[in-house]
Scaffold this active site. Structure first.
Site: not given
Length: 377
Positions: A132, A203, A340
């Site tokens: 991420h 997220h 996601e």
């Protein structure tokens, strides 16, 4: 016969204000008013006009709360978050609650990739992998606030060349909009001054019973996908595309999330449950419905729409109850899910995966929609 009802403010509400709007547990914007890295942070409340409310902060461009009614018009906040900005800043709790993640959502193997013969080494922050965006991804920066209306907020951020190891100065933009059709519509775009890779996602964690109100294993999930990209023990794709038929990963027909979690399956062991990328069976080039979730006891129903080729479904397998959410409820094992929309994990190291390369003169575009209804059977 199934009846689908869009939430309307005109329906009966057990506790409403004089103006007909429901009394909601909205967070206090003053608890998000601060300065981080010399930039102001704030909390913005959006209304769809038809019964949905969202609170968004420019710290991490994140969804903090999302209030929707059930089939009996009772409201709950259905997404995980904290009640004060301090809890997002202290780095002692759960990090990825509701933000935009990137520059690269998901994992890049060994924190490295090559473009045009140059190897780029990223910050490794997850068992030797980059996850991420690294230690200071887009979830840990203060975004500029470009526009605010009753139902929309627009953010932007210029990420300098080399940030977290990524090449190129990249300008990111994200817009959150609550539509009159009770959609939380998220649109992203990005431009760069040199070749780079970009993969963004939201997220947010959902529990359609309400955050902290019990397991999500009884939620009924559908994913329009006949293949996944299996992973190794570090949750990095092996490069294969494996059919879901006959496996616990087949959600082509509505199935309870927890129905097959006890099966002896190597992929389930690697992820401690579901934490995988489903390859969407795309029917069109643009935005289409790719998944849905239904909570049968209260009737909340959420559709997921996207133009992306992949969907990472994470079943909340790493929550342990040690951290409490904005209502003082512990974030427990498998009590929230993330859906996601994105391209595939580790795509820069798999030339046959959908490309995440972004060149100067091109525009990265991505639309994700979470659409809320109730459902009676």
């Amino acid at each position: 016969m199934k009846i689908y009802l869009l939430f309307m403010l005109t329906v009966f509400c057990a506790s409403c204000r004089n103006d007909g709007k429901p009394i909601l547990p909205l967070l206090d914007a003053d608890d998000f008013s601060t300065t981080v890295d010399g930039k102001p942070v704030a909390l913005y409340t959006l209304e769809s006009g038809n019964g949905i409310y969202a609170q968004i902060t420019n710290y991490g461009a994140r969804v903090v709360s999302l209030l929707t009614p059930d089939r009996n018009s009772n409201y709950e906040d259905i997404t995980l978050g904290f009640e004060k900005i301090d809890h997002y800043l202290d780095n002692k709790g759960e990090r990825f609650l509701g933000p935009v993640v990137g520059r690269y959502a998901n994992r890049i193997a060994n924190g490295k990739f090559s473009l045009d013969g140059t190897e780029y080494n990223l910050v490794r922050n997850n068992d030797g992998q980059s996850l991420h965006g690294g230690n200071k991804g887009l979830d840990r920066i203060v975004w500029n606030v470009d526009r605010v209306t009753d139902n929309e907020v627009a953010f932007s951020y210029m990420s300098p060349d080399g940030e977290e190891g990524y090449p190129g100065t990249v300008v990111f933009k994200v817009v959150y909009m609550l539509t009159s059709d009770n959609e939380l519509k998220i649109t992203y775009n990005a431009v760069t001054d040199k070749p780079t890779v970009v993969n963004l996602s939201c997220h947010a964690f959902f529990n359609l019973k309400g955050a902290g109100n019990g397991t999500v294993d009884d939620h009924i999930l559908t994913i329009n996908s006949s293949r996944i990209t299996p992973v190794d023990s570090f949750l990095i794709p092996t490069g294969e595309r494996v059919p879901v038929e006959g496996t616990p990963f087949d959600f082509r027909v509505p199935t309870a999330i927890g129905a097959r979690l006890d099966q002896d399956n190597e992929q389930l062991r690697f992820g401690k449950g579901y934490d995988h990328n489903w390859i969407i069976d795309k029917k069109i080039e643009g935005v289409e419905q790719i998944a849905s979730v239904y909570e049968p006891t209260l009737g909340r129903y959420m559709e997921v729409w996207s133009d992306q080729p992949g969907l990472q479904f994470y079943g909340g397998n790493f929550f342990n109850g040690k951290v409490k959410d904005k209502y003082g409820k512990p974030m427990r094992f498998r009590e929230a899910i993330a859906l996601e929309t994105q391209k595939f994990p580790d795509s820069p190291n798999h030339p046959d995966f959908p490309t995440t390369r972004l060149n100067p003169g091109e525009v990265y575009v991505h639309t994700c929609i979470y659409k809320f209804m109730t459902k009676n059977e």
